[in-house]
Structure formats: C-alpha cells, structure tokens
Design a protein around this motif. Structure first.
Motif, PDB file in Angstrom:
ATOM      1  N   SER A  46      26.097  32.602  42.615  1.00 34.50           N
ATOM      2  CA  SER A  46      27.371  31.916  43.138  1.00 34.50           C
ATOM      3  C   SER A  46      27.536  30.373  42.213  1.00 34.50           C
ATOM      4  O   SER A  46      27.925  29.548  42.648  1.00 34.50           O
ATOM      5  CB  SER A  46      26.996  31.191  44.436  1.00 34.50           C
ATOM      6  N   GLY A  47      28.003  30.776  40.834  1.00 36.65           N
ATOM      7  CA  GLY A  47      28.556  30.085  40.008  1.00 36.65           C
ATOM      8  C   GLY A  47      27.690  28.954  39.125  1.00 36.65           C
ATOM      9  O   GLY A  47      26.478  28.771  39.610  1.00 36.65           O
ATOM     10  N   CYS A  75      30.276  34.962  40.552  1.00 37.38           N
ATOM     11  CA  CYS A  75      31.241  34.412  40.692  1.00 37.38           C
ATOM     12  C   CYS A  75      31.148  32.856  39.669  1.00 37.38           C
ATOM     13  O   CYS A  75      30.285  32.496  39.347  1.00 37.38           O
ATOM     14  CB  CYS A  75      31.742  33.889  41.884  1.00 37.38           C
ATOM     15  N   ARG A  82      35.864  31.867  32.454  1.00 38.91           N
ATOM     16  CA  ARG A  82      36.016  33.414  32.990  1.00 38.91           C
ATOM     17  C   ARG A  82      35.930  34.428  32.028  1.00 38.91           C
ATOM     18  O   ARG A  82      35.587  35.472  32.411  1.00 38.91           O
ATOM     19  CB  ARG A  82      37.574  33.181  33.641  1.00 38.91           C
ATOM     20  N   VAL A  92      32.416  42.811  36.805  1.00 46.36           N
ATOM     21  CA  VAL A  92      33.782  42.114  37.380  1.00 46.36           C
ATOM     22  C   VAL A  92      34.800  42.184  36.365  1.00 46.36           C
ATOM     23  O   VAL A  92      34.856  42.431  35.287  1.00 46.36           O
ATOM     24  CB  VAL A  92      33.331  40.486  37.559  1.00 46.36           C
ATOM     25  N   GLN A 100      38.152  37.168  41.317  1.00 49.83           N
ATOM     26  CA  GLN A 100      38.144  37.390  42.578  1.00 49.83           C
ATOM     27  C   GLN A 100      38.078  38.912  42.727  1.00 49.83           C
ATOM     28  O   GLN A 100      38.876  39.719  42.323  1.00 49.83           O
ATOM     29  CB  GLN A 100      39.414  36.942  43.243  1.00 49.83           C
ATOM     30  N   VAL A 112      34.345  38.037  46.981  1.00 44.71           N
ATOM     31  CA  VAL A 112      34.093  36.974  45.845  1.00 44.71           C
ATOM     32  C   VAL A 112      35.207  36.161  45.437  1.00 44.71           C
ATOM     33  O   VAL A 112      36.328  36.629  45.026  1.00 44.71           O
ATOM     34  CB  VAL A 112      33.373  37.670  44.669  1.00 44.71           C
ATOM     35  N   ASP A 114      37.500  32.650  43.471  1.00 37.41           N
ATOM     36  CA  ASP A 114      37.150  31.728  42.401  1.00 37.41           C
ATOM     37  C   ASP A 114      37.887  30.332  42.577  1.00 37.41           C
ATOM     38  O   ASP A 114      38.887  30.313  42.952  1.00 37.41           O
ATOM     39  CB  ASP A 114      38.064  32.548  41.355  1.00 37.41           C
ATOM     40  N   MET A 149      31.638  31.880  47.217  1.00 41.96           N
ATOM     41  CA  MET A 149      32.459  30.779  46.297  1.00 41.96           C
ATOM     42  C   MET A 149      31.321  29.796  45.850  1.00 41.96           C
ATOM     43  O   MET A 149      30.373  29.675  46.430  1.00 41.96           O
ATOM     44  CB  MET A 149      33.644  30.265  47.415  1.00 41.96           C
ATOM     45  N   HIS A 150      31.951  29.182  44.753  1.00 45.04           N
ATOM     46  CA  HIS A 150      30.833  28.210  44.218  1.00 45.04           C
ATOM     47  C   HIS A 150      30.918  26.782  44.961  1.00 45.04           C
ATOM     48  O   HIS A 150      29.806  26.208  45.548  1.00 45.04           O
ATOM     49  CB  HIS A 150      31.579  27.774  42.723  1.00 45.04           C
TER      50      HIS A 150
END
Length: 282
Positions: A46-47, A75, A82, A92, A100, A112, A114, A149-150
């Motif tokens: 998650s980021g 994500c 990105r 992804v 996303q 998911v 962004d 999400m982050h």
C-alpha cells in the motif's frame, strides 16, 4: 480468504547499501509471510514502496518479492514514481495517468486507487480519479469491495502526519464512495503505525510499516517550536492480515519478530481447547 498487507517499505533510503536496514526489515516480514503459519492468498503493497521512486530500488524490491508464491498487487504512495513502479510490476498499468485498477477475486474484488501528487507529502484525489472510482463502484454495486489507497482520508491524531478532514481531496473521495453499500473496507499505509477507525459507513485499517515506525505522540505540535519529542522509533517491522469471510473483514496486526512461546497445543492445553471449541453451535 487471507490477504496480507505490507506498506511503507521505503527501499533505497540508504542508496547503494546492499545491507540496507529497510531491505533487512522487509526480508523479515516476507519470511514471516512465506514460512509462517498464516500464508496469505495474496499480498497488497500500500505505497511508499521506495524512498526516492528510482528504478534501481523497484528492481531490488521486485527481486525481494520473488520468493512470494502468491500474487502481489501494489499501489503508489507519495515517495513513489508511477512510471518506474509500472515498469517493474507488469501486473499493473498506468490508466489515464494514474495507477488505478481492479483485482477480481472469487465473489469479491479489490479496487486500487492512486493518491499521489508529485511534490506533495499528503494525499491527493482529483476529479478525474474520483470519477473513475465512482464509475467503477457503480458498475458493480453488489460485489463486496475492498479499497486500497496509500493516504488515509481520516485524521489520526499524530499532528505532523494528520489528514485534515476538510481537505478537498477527502471530500472528493468521500463523495465517490457515498451510497455504495458494498464497500467492505479501506486499507491504507502512510502513517507507519497500526490504526483502525470508522469512517463514512465503513472501516479504515492503516497498516504499520515494514520500515521504522512513527512514535505514538498525540500532543499538538507547533512547527515553529521543536520540543525534542520522539518522531521515528525502532519498533519491529509490521504487517497486517485481513481475513475476509462471509461476515466481512477482520484485520490482525503483527510484527516480524517471533515472541516467546508460553504455551503450546499439547496434552496440558487439550482440555481447554476441547472446552472452548465445544461451546460453539454444532
């Protein structure tokens, strides 16, 4: 279904160091997931997967995750890039400029999103992203849906990391999920601590980080008056396990450290196990 979550890896914080602390901490978490008793069906990242968004750090991360014999879905966070992330994780892609996408599962799905805005530490969620999320949720209002999400859209109380509830991006995200009763939960990172909060008719679970954690200090902070409080601490690397059954999602938080065992399921404990399990309906 058992879903693991790892967040805020920050690989590359110590560039060029093959023995980087954040890599060692990540390896300890992956050891727990791949060799421990709770092998997940899939892993969510998650980021803040890297610290600087550089291609070399994503390559090292992909190498570290090579031991996982279950799907891995990432994500972006505010430290990510990105293009470099998508280049090293071909599962992804960048859609409309954002990472996303939907992860279809048996009778469930993960969406998911962004929340990255380059140059900004906090969250972002523009009108285009909000429109995509609303359309995605509207396209299937029946299937239970977990959102990853982050940035958490909720104020957590750690002053220097808080999301203000009146930030415009929070309002756009809230509007995108409003009235969509199949949102089973939201999982986030960013705060480097384990946190659970009710929010807008669902539940937010913030996973603790594999990188070092943030100190739990809920006092107000004055940015113009340093007070020598602790900010980053050496807690054990953490992760989450989300057990998604018919009744919904139950989240467990764990660390990679193996605690001392005080009792085992042997003859001495058998009577207690029989009693507790015997009390359940047949």
């Amino acid at each position: 279904m058992l879903i693991a979550q790892v967040t805020d890896i920050h690989l590359g914080f110590d560039p060029g160091n093959a023995d980087e602390l954040n890599r060692i901490r990540l390896d300890r978490v992956l050891d727990a997931l791949t060799t421990g008793p709770n092998r997940p069906d899939l892993l969510l990242l998650s980021g803040d997967l890297t610290d600087n968004g550089d291609a070399a750090s994503y390559a090292r991360l992909a190498d570290a995750l090579g031991r996982c014999d279950f799907p891995v879905w990432p994500c972006v966070g505010n430290h990510d890039d990105r293009a470099n992330l998508a280049a090293h994780f071909p599962q992804v892609s960048i859609e409309d400029g954002f990472i996303q996408y939907i992860v279809p599962l048996a009778g469930r799905r993960i969406v998911v999103i962004d929340t990255l805005e380059p140059g900004r530490h906090g969250g972002a969620f523009c009108a285009r992203r909000a429109a995509w999320l609303a359309a995605t949720l509207d396209a299937d209002r029946a299937t239970p849906t977990l959102i990853m999400m982050h940035h958490p859209p909720v104020e957590v109380g750690i002053d220097w990391m808080n999301t203000h509830p009146e930030e415009p991006w929070v309002a756009r995200f809230a509007a995108a999920i409003a009235g969509r009763d199949n949102v089973a939960g939201i999982v986030c990172g960013h705060i480097h601590r384990a946190i659970v909060a009710p929010w807008r008719g669902t539940t937010i679970a913030v996973c603790s980080s594999s990188a070092p954690q943030l100190a739990l200090d809920l006092r107000p902070m004055d940015p113009d008056a340093p007070d020598d409080r602790a900010m980053v601490i050496a807690d054990a690397p953490g992760y989450a396990l989300h057990r998604w059954g018919e009744e919904g999602i139950v989240t467990h938080f764990a660390t990679a450290d193996a605690p001392p065992t005080l009792a085992r399921f042997d003859g001495r404990m058998q009577g207690l196990v029989r009693m507790t399990m015997g009390e359940r309906p047949a």
